[in-house]
Design a protein around this motif. Structure first.
Motif, PDB file in Angstrom:
ATOM      1  N   UNK A 165      44.767  53.326  40.104  1.00 12.37           N
ATOM      2  CA  UNK A 165      43.454  52.739  39.012  1.00 12.37           C
ATOM      3  C   UNK A 165      43.356  50.853  39.603  1.00 12.37           C
ATOM      4  N   UNK A 166      41.913  50.737  39.761  1.00 11.48           N
ATOM      5  CA  UNK A 166      41.679  49.708  40.280  1.00 11.48           C
ATOM      6  C   UNK A 166      41.997  48.375  38.962  1.00 11.48           C
ATOM      7  N   UNK A 167      42.173  47.621  39.113  1.00  9.31           N
ATOM      8  CA  UNK A 167      42.559  46.482  38.834  1.00  9.31           C
ATOM      9  C   UNK A 167      41.844  44.587  39.044  1.00  9.31           C
ATOM     10  N   UNK A 168      41.604  44.116  38.532  1.00  4.76           N
ATOM     11  CA  UNK A 168      41.158  42.751  38.906  1.00  4.76           C
ATOM     12  C   UNK A 168      41.809  41.833  38.246  1.00  4.76           C
ATOM     13  N   UNK A 169      42.035  40.998  38.913  1.00  2.00           N
ATOM     14  CA  UNK A 169      43.186  39.833  38.472  1.00  2.00           C
ATOM     15  C   UNK A 169      42.312  38.367  39.015  1.00  2.00           C
ATOM     16  N   UNK A 170      41.981  37.783  38.619  1.00  5.99           N
ATOM     17  CA  UNK A 170      41.475  36.594  38.213  1.00  5.99           C
ATOM     18  C   UNK A 170      42.815  35.352  37.736  1.00  5.99           C
ATOM     19  N   UNK A 171      41.908  34.316  38.843  1.00  5.40           N
ATOM     20  CA  UNK A 171      43.104  33.079  38.587  1.00  5.40           C
ATOM     21  C   UNK A 171      41.585  32.061  39.539  1.00  5.40           C
ATOM     22  N   UNK A 172      42.676  30.462  38.593  1.00  5.55           N
ATOM     23  CA  UNK A 172      41.496  29.358  38.925  1.00  5.55           C
ATOM     24  C   UNK A 172      40.626  28.975  38.410  1.00  5.55           C
ATOM     25  N   UNK A 173      41.360  29.147  37.230  1.00 10.27           N
ATOM     26  CA  UNK A 173      40.571  28.929  36.384  1.00 10.27           C
ATOM     27  C   UNK A 173      41.005  27.379  35.168  1.00 10.27           C
ATOM     28  N   UNK A 174      40.738  26.663  34.445  1.00  9.80           N
ATOM     29  CA  UNK A 174      41.729  25.732  33.561  1.00  9.80           C
ATOM     30  C   UNK A 174      40.523  24.349  33.319  1.00  9.80           C
ATOM     31  N   UNK A 175      41.419  23.525  33.368  1.00  9.54           N
ATOM     32  CA  UNK A 175      40.485  22.263  32.552  1.00  9.54           C
ATOM     33  C   UNK A 175      40.022  21.076  33.765  1.00  9.54           C
ATOM     34  N   UNK A 176      38.940  20.761  33.781  1.00 13.05           N
ATOM     35  CA  UNK A 176      38.002  19.856  34.796  1.00 13.05           C
ATOM     36  C   UNK A 176      37.208  19.268  34.137  1.00 13.05           C
ATOM     37  N   UNK A 177      37.094  18.303  34.587  1.00 15.49           N
ATOM     38  CA  UNK A 177      36.215  17.055  33.607  1.00 15.49           C
ATOM     39  C   UNK A 177      34.185  17.025  34.531  1.00 15.49           C
ATOM     40  N   UNK A 178      34.101  16.807  34.234  1.00 14.22           N
ATOM     41  CA  UNK A 178      32.195  16.699  34.232  1.00 14.22           C
ATOM     42  C   UNK A 178      32.187  16.180  35.724  1.00 14.22           C
TER      43      UNK A 178
ATOM     44  N   UNK B  50      42.191  45.500  43.460  1.00 11.51           N
ATOM     45  CA  UNK B  50      42.790  46.681  44.116  1.00 11.51           C
ATOM     46  C   UNK B  50      42.557  48.031  44.627  1.00 11.51           C
ATOM     47  N   UNK B  51      42.623  49.063  44.911  1.00 10.84           N
ATOM     48  CA  UNK B  51      41.915  50.531  44.522  1.00 10.84           C
ATOM     49  C   UNK B  51      40.549  50.783  45.203  1.00 10.84           C
ATOM     50  N   UNK B  52      40.363  49.023  46.375  1.00  9.13           N
ATOM     51  CA  UNK B  52      38.948  50.502  47.283  1.00  9.13           C
ATOM     52  C   UNK B  52      38.785  49.208  48.569  1.00  9.13           C
TER      53      UNK B  52
END
Length: 127
Positions: free
Chosen positions: A1-14, A25-27
Motif C-alpha cells: 500500500x502506498x502511503x504519503x506522510x507529510x511534515x513541516x507545517x505550522x505557524x509562521x509570521x508573514x 512508500x511503495x515506489x
C-alpha cells in the motif's frame, strides 16, 4: 500500500519560511510525479506546484511569484516544498499527492491526475 506522510507545517509570521516534506512508500526509482496542493477554508483546492519523474519538469502556480520551490530526494523517497516570503494568503491545508509510474517528464496542476494523497497538514501565516 502506498502511503504519503507529510511534515513541516505550522505557524509562521508573514515573511517567514517553512519547508514541507512528503515521504512516500511503495515506489522505487523516480518514475512518478509529485504535487503539492492546498485548500483554504471556503476556497477551492489548487495545485501550487508539481514535479515530474526524473525531476525533468516542474510547474508552479503563477500566484506564487517564485516564492516556492519543489524538489525531491529520491534516495530518501521524499519530496519537499520550500516556501519563502510567506503571506497570510498562503494559509491553508497543504497536501502531497503522487502520480504512480509512468510519470516521466510530466506532472499536472489537476488534482485528479494524481493517484495517492497524503493526510494533509496545516500552514498558518500570521500577519
Amino acid at each position: 500500500e502506498v502511503q504519503l506522510v507529510e511534515s513541516g507545517g505550522g505557524l509562521v509570521q508573514a515573511g517567514g519560511s517553512l519547508r514541507l516534506s512528503c515521504t512516500h512508500s511503495g515506489f522505487a526509482g523516480d518514475d512518478y510525479a509529485i504535487g503539492w496542493f492546498r485548500q483554504a477554508p471556503g476556497n477551492k483546492r489548487e495545485v501550487v506546484s508539481c514535479i515530474s519523474g526524473g525531476n525533468a519538469y516542474t510547474w508552479y502556480a503563477d500566484s506564487l511569484n517564485g516564492r516556492f520551490t519543489i524538489s525531491t530526494d529520491n534516495a530518501k523517497n521524499t519530496a519537499y516544498l520550500q516556501m519563502n516570503s510567506l503571506k497570510p494568503e498562503d494559509t491553508a491545508d497543504y497536501y502531497c499527492v503522487l502520480k504512480k509510474p509512468p510519470a516521466y517528464y510530466y506532472c499536472s496542476y489537476y488534482v485528479e491526475f494524481y493517484d495517492y494523497w497524503g493526510q494533509g497538514l496545516q500552514v498558518t501565516v500570521s500577519s
